[in-house]
Enzyme design. Structure first.
Site, PDB file in Angstrom:
ATOM      1  N   LEU A 172       0.820  -1.215   0.000  1.00 42.12           N
ATOM      2  CA  LEU A 172       0.000   0.000   0.000  1.00 42.12           C
ATOM      3  C   LEU A 172       0.853   1.264   0.000  1.00 42.12           C
ATOM      4  O   LEU A 172       0.422   2.306  -0.481  1.00 42.12           O
ATOM      5  CB  LEU A 172      -0.924   0.014   1.227  1.00 42.12           C
ATOM      6  CG  LEU A 172      -1.960  -1.112   1.312  1.00 42.12           C
ATOM      7  CD1 LEU A 172      -2.697  -1.047   2.644  1.00 42.12           C
ATOM      8  CD2 LEU A 172      -2.947  -1.022   0.153  1.00 42.12           C
ATOM      9  N   ASP A 182       5.169  13.758  14.665  1.00 43.01           N
ATOM     10  CA  ASP A 182       5.385  13.734  13.215  1.00 43.01           C
ATOM     11  C   ASP A 182       4.085  14.014  12.470  1.00 43.01           C
ATOM     12  O   ASP A 182       3.716  13.291  11.538  1.00 43.01           O
ATOM     13  CB  ASP A 182       5.967  12.391  12.786  1.00 43.01           C
ATOM     14  CG  ASP A 182       6.622  12.462  11.397  1.00 43.01           C
ATOM     15  OD1 ASP A 182       6.993  13.577  10.982  1.00 43.01           O
ATOM     16  OD2 ASP A 182       6.759  11.419  10.746  1.00 43.01           O
TER      17      ASP A 182
END
Length: 651
Positions: free
Chosen positions: A24, A147
């Site tokens: 993916l 992040d």
């Protein structure tokens, strides 16, 4: 494959249970696979840890521990509507795999903006509220994400099939509980996060905090509404420097988000807007209170609603319904006039939040967040007779305005040369037009050029219209047009080797004929051909006939020693453009082709741009135009030493 990396591939069964179907995507910690859970007969996503080089073996235990920490932190938010659910963490052949919720039809925010252009401010507010809710849930448990960036925000269909309705925060791989007493699984000498989205206090070695996550969210929303990050630079080091020392790039499309973004991107975390205040401001953008003189912000319109590109001058649309359809049939949230409360550029009302009359600002004033809110007053009931008088006056004004418009745009009005006799065009320039520029003085960018619209693939193509914007008056266009064009073309200009900005400004007599718009062009700096479209006007698959239109960060597939084509950096690619190197003026074209790769490796090695020197080496492209023009610039790129392809999320 690099030593120590797992032998993974389609058809492999992990832990005797999960059959890998296809990959993916990839991230800093490894690959994400779609897998079939053979025990429960359902699809899941598996995150695989990958060690890309033998040098990472020494960090193996720390990265394994980080993976376990990711699973633990994300599992603690199980059931949150805006966090990707983690089901399990397992070990297979000595390495951990994280079993996660599979989100079909998901597209990350970075990919979405890359494919479709910037989002409307109201849509950004919706995404921001969802991510803020997820972050707050983590902060309440003492978990900082560290992040937050566009690639870590997934947009997926809901159960009704509405695309992008679900907003999910993912990748807690570097999250941490500062006060939880847990082991830190990162080296103290390494900055953790993504350059350009890292808060300035984190870039300077400060601890992870909720305020730092909020700064990263502000950078992410800026990217979503503008199409590029506030501190985007050519290298990670330059981006970190900009985060600490420079102000964000001025916004062009933010509309109602402008002041909020400024508050989220405040350098000092003490003065930065809080999560609670940001939530209130984002909610108000989605469902603003009614107030007098509400005006539609053209900058809030999605780029696909009516213009050819997001750089085209905005138009005032028909009142939208609950949703607006994209050309492919997908439904996008489109803000109504009542939902956009800041005035467009050139209008009287400044772009501040909240708009005048809507009550106190959701964050403190006087700290660089924008001017204080206007004094509020109670609205008094108006007599029906007064309403009738106002309605009559409004009708007369509209009728008069319609008559003025009809008179102003009668055939022949302002006909001739919108930009003057020297420029010579008889039709206004449009976004994307390629032009031939004839500098009457003989020296490029001295005086005005004669312009002619040409084919973008022709040898006469010396530049292109990169943006068009509407000016309040001919005087305003003349006073500020060049500066606005320089700003609107700055990002693309900085990524090309030899171009300069030029503003085609209408004359007083030609202002109406030009559509009351200034056209912003990028032209070859030395008056030579550029051999093709520039910047975002290039299409994936474009074949380069010369290096003049190659730009920094381009991902390429080499078709031969003489030819390459532009491909998406989100998929496999053979090389990536790093920078441009000027060869000596005494070098011939043949000498440059023989020596350019060695010069690139010496002067601009890939490791200066974040590429592992054990894996990557330099390559180069040399175009004839650079020698015909006298610039002697060559294109330096990075390629893999083993001849393999580069993948998504590599530097």
């Amino acid at each position: 494959m690099a030593s120590g990396s797992p032998q993974s591939g389609v058809g492999r069964v992990i832990a005797g249970r999960y059959l890998l179907l296809n990959q993916l995507g990839s991230g800093g910690m490894g690959h994400v696979w779609l897998a079939h859970d053979q025990r429960l007969a359902c699809e899941v996503a598996l995150k695989e840890i990958v060690f890309r080089s033998p040098g990472e073996d020494g960090d193996r235990s720390a990265r394994v521990a980080r993976a376990r920490a990711e699973a633990r932190h994300a599992a603690g938010l199980r059931g949150h509507p805006h966090v990707v659910t983690v089901h399990d963490v397992l070990e297979h052949e000595g390495l951990p795999w994280i079993v996660m919720e599979y989100v079909p039809g998901a597209l990350d925010l970075h990919a979405l903006v890359t494919q479709r252009g910037p989002l409307a401010p109201a849509e950004c507010a919706r995404v921001g509220l969802a991510v803020l809710d997820a972050l707050t849930a983590g902060h309440e448990r003492g978990v900082m994400h560290r992040d937050v960036k566009p690639a870590n925000i997934l947009l997926a269909p809901d159960r009704a099939g509405s695309p992008y309705a679900r907003v999910l925060l993912t990748d807690y791989g570097i999250s941490v509980q500062p006060d939880g007493g847990e082991t830190r699984y990162t080296q103290t000498s390494v900055l953790v996060g993504t350059a350009g989205y890292l808060a300035p206090e984190r870039a300077q070695g400060g601890p992870p905090t909720a305020a730092a996550d909020l700064f990263s969210l502000g950078c992410t929303l800026y990217y979503a509404v503008e199409g590029y990050g506030p501190f985007d630079r050519d290298t990670g080091l330059a981006a970190l420097t900009a985060v600490v020392l420079e102000e964000p790039r001025p916004t062009l499309r933010a509309g109602a988000l402008e002041s909020l973004l400024a508050a989220m991107l405040t350098k000092n975390p003490v003065h930065r807007i809080t999560a609670e205040e940001a939530e209130g401001a984002l909610s108000a953008i989605l469902t603003p209170q009614s107030h007098p003189r509400t005006q539609f912000d053209p900058g809030s319109e999605p780029p696909w609603a009516g213009g050819p590109t997001h750089t085209a001058a905005p138009r005032v649309p028909e009142p939208p319904g609950p949703s607006q359809s994209h050309a492919n049939g997908s439904q996008w949230y489109a803000p109504s006039a009542a939902q956009e409360s800041s005035a467009a550029p050139g209008q009287e009302t400044p772009a501040t939040w909240p708009p005048p009359g809507q009550g106190p600002s959701p964050w403190p004033t006087g700290q660089g967040y924008g001017p204080p809110p206007a004094t509020t007053s109670r609205r008094r009931p108006r007599h029906r007779a007064l309403k009738a008088v106002l309605a009559t006056a409004l009708g007369l004004a509209l009728a008069g305005g319609g008559a003025w418009y009809a008179m102003a745009y009668l055939p022949g009005k302002g006909a001739g040369t919108p930009y003057g006799e020297v420029v010579g065009l008889t039709e206004p320039l449009k976004d994307g037009d390629c032009v031939d520029a004839d500098w009457k003085t003989g020296t490029p960018f001295t005086g005005q050029p004669g312009l002619k619209v040409v084919s973008c693939g022709s040898n006469d193509n010396e530049g292109q219209v990169m943006a068009v914007f509407e000016a309040a008056s001919a005087d305003a266009a003349r006073a500020g047009g060049a500066a606005q064009c320089a700003q609107r073309t700055e990002l693309t200009s900085s990524r090309l080797a030899s171009v300069r900005s030029y503003a085609a400004i209408p004359t007083v007599d030609g202002f109406d004929a030009a559509g009351r718009r200034v056209a912003c062009l990028l032209l070859d700096a030395r008056g030579n051909a550029v051999f093709g479209p520039l910047g975002d006007h290039r299409k994936l698959g474009t074949r380069f006939t010369d290096t003049a239109t190659m730009q920094k960060r381009d991902c390429l597939d080499a078709l031969s020693d003489e030819s390459a084509r532009l491909v998406s950096c989100k998929g496999p690619h053979k090389e990536k453009v790093l920078d441009f190197l000027k060869m000596g003026l005494d070098k011939t074209l043949k000498q440059a082709r023989d020596e350019s790769t060695e010069a690139c490796q010496r002067e601009m090695p890939p490791n200066d741009y974040g590429h592992d020197p054990n894996v990557y080496k330099s390559s180069s492209w040399v175009g004839e135009s650079a020698w015909q023009s006298g610039t002697h610039l060559v294109v330096c790129t990075a390629i893999r030493k083993d001849g393999g392809t580069m993948e998504r999320d590599e530097p």
